[in-house]
Design an enzyme around this catalytic site. Structure first.
Site: not given
Ligand code: NAD
Length: 531
Positions: A248, A282, A226-227, A231
């Site tokens: 990631e 990503c 995620g973001s 993270g």
């Molecule tokens: P996000 O961080 O908003 O959410 C990812 C997941 O985390 C979701 O299931 C969300 O519900 C959960 N989440 C949100 N807040 C949380 C918290 N405080 N505690 C625990 N879980 C929580 O990310 P997104 O908007 O779903 O995805 C986009 C981001 O992910 C971008 O920054 C992208 O670059 C990244 N990404 C990285 C990779 C990689 O492999 N490096 C792959 C795909 C996406």
């Protein structure tokens, strides 16, 4: 009602609403699970893991092979479900969801046992013992997944975790829930078909709070994608329970196009890197550094290609580019584009929400030229269909600017000169560099995948990824059956000289010093034997 958005705050409603971003159509609901519901899912998974953890690699391979067959049989349906949740085109789904999952399965079936078989290590000076690392299951692995590739994001962490003997509980994204629940049934069918407990895999649904509940549920490890912002939150909560994490996070990948590059090859790769899944990757190519000598030619080539892209609802016709999954992303992209234009960037095409497609979340394929590093769009992840072109004088400037960014996930460089390619690749701060292509490092499942700087912590894929799903347990066995150990207690006068001379005998430089120390060891042993 607004689309549920990615946020750690709870929805005011008691259910998640599933909506097609390409059409605005609502097609389902899912529960927002609390701590008790997540704990119950983890408990079911833990129970199922006991038997699964005892299975042989051959049995696990059979499950993965069945899964691969099932994916091939249901390919179109899987793709379409992912398109419906994410707004991407079926071609993007085939390339980004199905292909890498199939490759991961092929890799794991073919090499998983090799990577997880006990690995012999040297026993050092303890010649009578043998040493090895055994890769034992962790127990229950928790995965927190994003929305951009619903099928891939569910399957890719799950395949190595299952093969390593774990149960898996995945908190799927609030924006990918509908498809994920369908994929869960597919996975469970395959497990049932081989006589395994389908409870081994669990999907939990909700917002960020449900993700937090998973971290607190007692799982042995968390794989978060995620973001960077979330993270940090994940890592902070994991720290409370000392739960290990692999993160990631995002990327802002540079693509360097040198003056000796094949410009058509580079332009095709740039199109893939920027517009696949509408840029919601990503490893999206978010910054293109083009040498001054070829800049104008390159811009003309990509501009033509971008202007020819067709955008529309992916399941209702033949389109090159679909919708953005997350409505609020449109505002983020617009803010970055407006900031760049205000600071002097040239908008060559696009640059706004698509006015012809008001029913969905469409941002026009966009080209921004003459971008520079005063503009936010070189530093902040845009995650959208915007090609960002930066003019550079030479290699040194390209590398300096590529590294002038908080992210460090992927990167690529285009040149016909192998030495120049190696030189540039060695200087880029990133987890991956691909020469004369885009994104291929991910398709080579023998390679580890993961970023540096704010792009992540730890690796997935390859043997590193498989072993990250295990306890790398150090095991020492008898090589020679010597039954007499060294009895240090009670400590006597000769005990300390014995230990000191033994250390000298092993580590001193040269045979004379070693022989002298060995004599000291013998003398101390004789004294100890005399009592
Ligand atoms: P996000 O961080 O908003 O959410 C990812 C997941 O985390 C979701 O299931 C969300 O519900 C959960 N989440 C949100 N807040 C949380 C918290 N405080 N505690 C625990 N879980 C929580 O990310 P997104 O908007 O779903 O995805 C986009 C981001 O992910 C971008 O920054 C992208 O670059 C990244 N990404 C990285 C990779 C990689 O492999 N490096 C792959 C795909 C996406």
């Amino acid at each position: 009602m607004d689309m549920p958005v990615s946020s750690p705050t709870e929805s005011p409603n008691d259910a998640l609403i599933c909506r097609d971003p390409a059409t605005g159509e609502v097609y389902g609901e899912a529960p927002i699970m609390d701590q008790a519901a997540v704990d119950a899912a983890v408990a079911r998974a833990r129970k199922a893991q006991v038997a699964w953890g005892q299975t042989s690699f051959a049995e696990r391979r059979a499950v993965l092979r069945d899964l691969l067959d099932r994916i091939l049989a249901d390919q179109e349906a899987i793709s379409r479900a992912a398109c419906r949740d994410s707004g991407k085109t079926p071609v993007d789904a085939a390339m980004g969801e199905i292909f890498p999952v199939c490759e991961k399965l092929r890799y794991t079936i073919r090499y998983g046992e090799r990577d997880l078989s006990p690995s012999p290590r040297r026993s050092g000076f303890l010649l009578h013992k043998s040493a090895r690392v055994e890769y034992t299951p962790l127990g229950v692995v928790g995965v927190i997944a994003p929305w951009n590739f619903p099928f891939h994001n569910l399957l890719c962490p799950l395949v190595p975790a299952l093969f390593a003997g774990n149960a898996v509980v995945t908190k799927v994204s609030e924006l990918a829930t509908w498809s994920s629940l369908g994929y869960l049934e597919l996975l469970r069918d395959v497990l049932r078909g081989r006589g395994h407990d389908p409870e081994l895999v669990q999907v939990v649904t909700g917002y960020g709070a449900t993700g937090q509940a998973l971290i607190r549920s007692g799982v042995e490890k968390i794989f978060f994608t995620g973001s960077p912002e979330n993270g940090r939150r994940v890592m902070a909560t994991a720290a409370e329970g000392l739960v290990p994490v692999v993160l990631e996070l995002g990327g802002k990948d540079p693509m360097i196009i040198c003056d000796d590059a094949d410009l058509d090859q580079a332009a095709d790769a740039a199109m893939l890197g920027v517009f696949t899944a509408c840029g919601q990757m990503c490893v999206g190519a978010e910054r293109l550094y083009v040498f001054d000598a070829v800049y104008d030619d390159f811009v003309a080539k990509v501009r033509r290609r971008v202007e020819a892209l067709r955008q529309g609802p992916p399941l209702r016709g033949e389109f090159d580019v679909g919708a953005m999954t997350m409505p609020r992303q449109l505002d983020i992209i617009q803010g970055l584009v407006d900031d760049a234009v205000a600071k002097g960037a040239q908008l060559l095409t696009g640059g706004r929400r698509n006015p012809d497609l008001p029913q969905g979340t469409y941002y026009e394929p966009t080209v921004l030229a003459e971008v520079d590093h005063r503009m936010r769009i070189t530093q902040e992840e845009q995650f959208g269909p915007v090609m960002v072109l930066i003019r550079v004088r030479d290699e040194a400037e390209a590398v300096r600017l590529a590294n002038d960014c908080p992210y460090g996930l992927g990167s690529s460089v285009f040149t016909r000169d192998r030495q120049r390619a190696d030189r540039i690749a060695a200087q880029i701060d990133a987890g991956m560099t691909v020469v004369n292509d885009y994104g291929l490092a991910y398709m080579m499942q023998d390679l580890p995948f993961g970023g540096v700087k704010i792009s992540g912590v730890g690796k997935i894929n390859g043997r590193e990824g498989l072993r990250a799903c295990c306890n790398a347990k150090a095991v020492v066995r008898d090589r020679l059956p010597i039954r007499k150990g060294i009895a240090l207690y009670p400590v006597r006068e000769a005990t300390e000289p014995l230990v000191n001379e033994a250390i000298r005998a092993i580590y001193s430089r040269g045979p004379i010093a070693k022989a002298k120390a060995a004599f000291g060891v013998a003398r101390a042993l004789v004294e100890l034997a005399r009592g």
